[in-house]
Design a protein around this motif. Structure first.
Motif, PDB file in Angstrom:
ATOM      1  N   ALA A  61       0.829  -1.202   0.000  1.00 42.64           N
ATOM      2  CA  ALA A  61       0.000   0.000   0.000  1.00 42.64           C
ATOM      3  C   ALA A  61       0.868   1.258   0.000  1.00 42.64           C
ATOM      4  O   ALA A  61       0.557   2.247  -0.680  1.00 42.64           O
ATOM      5  N   ARG A  62       1.976   1.221   0.743  1.00 43.30           N
ATOM      6  CA  ARG A  62       2.913   2.347   0.744  1.00 43.30           C
ATOM      7  C   ARG A  62       3.532   2.527  -0.638  1.00 43.30           C
ATOM      8  O   ARG A  62       3.747   3.647  -1.092  1.00 43.30           O
ATOM      9  N   CYS A  63       3.808   1.416  -1.314  1.00 44.19           N
ATOM     10  CA  CYS A  63       4.375   1.502  -2.662  1.00 44.19           C
ATOM     11  C   CYS A  63       3.453   2.258  -3.609  1.00 44.19           C
ATOM     12  O   CYS A  63       3.903   2.902  -4.563  1.00 44.19           O
ATOM     13  N   PHE A  64       2.153   2.166  -3.357  1.00 50.18           N
ATOM     14  CA  PHE A  64       1.175   2.759  -4.272  1.00 50.18           C
ATOM     15  C   PHE A  64       0.462   3.964  -3.668  1.00 50.18           C
ATOM     16  O   PHE A  64      -0.679   4.265  -4.031  1.00 50.18           O
ATOM     17  N   GLY A  65       1.159   4.647  -2.750  1.00 47.80           N
ATOM     18  CA  GLY A  65       0.689   5.960  -2.341  1.00 47.80           C
ATOM     19  C   GLY A  65       0.088   6.099  -0.964  1.00 47.80           C
ATOM     20  O   GLY A  65      -0.322   7.206  -0.582  1.00 47.80           O
ATOM     21  N   MET A  66       0.009   5.051  -0.186  1.00 50.28           N
ATOM     22  CA  MET A  66      -0.533   5.190   1.159  1.00 50.28           C
ATOM     23  C   MET A  66       0.399   6.068   1.992  1.00 50.28           C
ATOM     24  O   MET A  66       1.608   5.839   2.022  1.00 50.28           O
ATOM     25  N   PRO A  67      -0.118   7.080   2.677  1.00 49.75           N
ATOM     26  CA  PRO A  67       0.742   7.956   3.484  1.00 49.75           C
ATOM     27  C   PRO A  67       1.426   7.191   4.619  1.00 49.75           C
ATOM     28  O   PRO A  67       0.853   6.250   5.186  1.00 49.75           O
ATOM     29  N   ALA A  68       2.641   7.608   4.947  1.00 51.36           N
ATOM     30  CA  ALA A  68       3.406   6.939   5.993  1.00 51.36           C
ATOM     31  C   ALA A  68       2.666   6.952   7.322  1.00 51.36           C
ATOM     32  O   ALA A  68       2.650   5.955   8.048  1.00 51.36           O
ATOM     33  N   ALA A  70      -0.543   7.022   7.933  1.00 51.55           N
ATOM     34  CA  ALA A  70      -1.664   6.081   7.919  1.00 51.55           C
ATOM     35  C   ALA A  70      -1.168   4.648   8.069  1.00 51.55           C
ATOM     36  O   ALA A  70      -1.771   3.838   8.780  1.00 51.55           O
ATOM     37  N   ALA A  71      -0.068   4.339   7.392  1.00 56.50           N
ATOM     38  CA  ALA A  71       0.497   2.994   7.485  1.00 56.50           C
ATOM     39  C   ALA A  71       0.972   2.709   8.903  1.00 56.50           C
ATOM     40  O   ALA A  71       0.704   1.638   9.466  1.00 56.50           O
ATOM     41  N   MET A  72       1.672   3.673   9.496  1.00 55.95           N
ATOM     42  CA  MET A  72       2.185   3.486  10.847  1.00 55.95           C
ATOM     43  C   MET A  72       1.032   3.332  11.838  1.00 55.95           C
ATOM     44  O   MET A  72       1.067   2.474  12.724  1.00 55.95           O
ATOM     45  N   SER A  73      -0.010   4.139  11.691  1.00 54.11           N
ATOM     46  CA  SER A  73      -1.150   4.064  12.604  1.00 54.11           C
ATOM     47  C   SER A  73      -1.826   2.705  12.533  1.00 54.11           C
ATOM     48  O   SER A  73      -2.206   2.130  13.568  1.00 54.11           O
ATOM     49  N   TRP A  74      -1.982   2.176  11.327  1.00 53.41           N
ATOM     50  CA  TRP A  74      -2.647   0.883  11.194  1.00 53.41           C
ATOM     51  C   TRP A  74      -1.808  -0.213  11.837  1.00 53.41           C
ATOM     52  O   TRP A  74      -2.344  -1.081  12.526  1.00 53.41           O
ATOM     53  N   LEU A  75      -0.506  -0.178  11.623  1.00 49.92           N
ATOM     54  CA  LEU A  75       0.371  -1.181  12.233  1.00 49.92           C
ATOM     55  C   LEU A  75       0.355  -1.084  13.752  1.00 49.92           C
ATOM     56  O   LEU A  75       0.324  -2.105  14.445  1.00 49.92           O
ATOM     57  N   LEU A  76       0.360   0.131  14.276  1.00 51.27           N
ATOM     58  CA  LEU A  76       0.329   0.320  15.720  1.00 51.27           C
ATOM     59  C   LEU A  76      -0.991  -0.185  16.303  1.00 51.27           C
ATOM     60  O   LEU A  76      -1.009  -0.913  17.307  1.00 51.27           O
ATOM     61  N   ASN A  77      -2.091   0.192  15.683  1.00 49.41           N
ATOM     62  CA  ASN A  77      -3.402  -0.214  16.187  1.00 49.41           C
ATOM     63  C   ASN A  77      -3.604  -1.727  16.078  1.00 49.41           C
ATOM     64  O   ASN A  77      -4.381  -2.313  16.842  1.00 49.41           O
ATOM     65  N   VAL A  92       8.457   1.956   5.239  1.00 52.81           N
ATOM     66  CA  VAL A  92       7.136   2.408   5.676  1.00 52.81           C
ATOM     67  C   VAL A  92       7.201   3.843   6.201  1.00 52.81           C
ATOM     68  O   VAL A  92       6.351   4.684   5.868  1.00 52.81           O
ATOM     69  N   MET A  93       8.217   4.144   6.980  1.00 56.93           N
ATOM     70  CA  MET A  93       8.301   5.454   7.630  1.00 56.93           C
ATOM     71  C   MET A  93       8.847   6.548   6.723  1.00 56.93           C
ATOM     72  O   MET A  93       8.377   7.683   6.773  1.00 56.93           O
TER      73      MET A  93
END
Length: 226
Positions: A61-68, A70-77, A92-93
């Motif tokens: 998802a990060r490769c295709f434009g997901m903001p860092a 948002a990615a970090m928040s999902w992994l943390l949650n 990711v970061m």
């Protein structure tokens, strides 16, 4: 579930038959077996494979434009930060690392989906099933890791079947690299990079137990040199 490994020679003969059917070159006679008679095999715990799939999905998802963020928040949650390797975390970061190599993980993800019974086949001539995305966490929609796990109801393959497919991809990896070196055409739509990624996932997911096997490697420690 740990089970006795199938006869490695019989499995190898079946792998070579498949290579012949596909018109691929066969590895030399001294090409090593993946396991020895008397070894045992098992799959990594289902939740560990699911976590690896989720992490790879976030990376793609990060490769295709997901903001860092948002990615970090999902992994943390999702309590998955500990499952992210250092190179993955840097990407990711901060987007650091080989973007192309992370995109290739699409095929590793597909291979893990097969291990968990989320896709019916892992055909070396066919690309990733377009329906795979339906079986992955809906990150943009806010689906949590735990909700995704309950939705997919993973039904892992029998370890012996997964080991047999690992042996096949061990041989396929060699054969596809030979094709590329010789400039010959492939039997389908999948290239050597995709085969290597599928093998990587199988090497990680299938745990071999015996006197000649080390402890299961980490994701970044999988050895694809032979």
């Amino acid at each position: 579930m740990r089970v006795p490994a199938p006869d490695p020679r019989e499995v190898r003969d079946a792998s070579l038959d498949e290579l012949s059917r596909l018109g691929l070159p066969l590895p030399p006679e001294q090409f090593p077996l993946v396991w020895e008679p008397g070894d045992e095999i098992e799959l990594r715990p289902t939740v560990e494979i699911e976590a690896r799939m989720a992490v790879l999905h976030v990376i793609l998802a990060r490769c295709f434009g997901m903001p860092a963020q948002a990615a970090m928040s999902w992994l943390l949650n999702s309590h998955l930060v500990d499952m992210v390797t250092p190179p993955e975390w840097q990407f990711v970061m901060g987007g650091r690392g080989d973007h192309r190599s992370f995109v290739l993980h699409h095929d590793a993800l597909f291979s893990l989906a097969w291990v968990l019974g989320l896709t019916k086949q892992l055909d070396p001539t066919l690309p990733v099933d377009e329906r795979l995305v339906e079986r992955l966490p809906h990150i943009a929609g806010g689906e949590s890791f735990e909700h995704w796990r309950s939705r997919i109801l993973a039904a892992p393959q029998h370890p012996a079947d997964a080991a047999a497919l690992l042996d096949l991809h061990y041989c396929l990896d060699w054969a596809y690299l030979e094709l590329e070196r010789d400039g010959r055409s492939r039997p389908g739509l999948v290239d050597a990079n995709a085969i290597g990624q599928r093998r990587w996932a199988l090497e990680w997911a299938v745990v071999l137990r015996g006197p000649y096997h080390d402890e299961p490697p980490g994701w970044e420690e999988v050895d694809l040199s032979t």
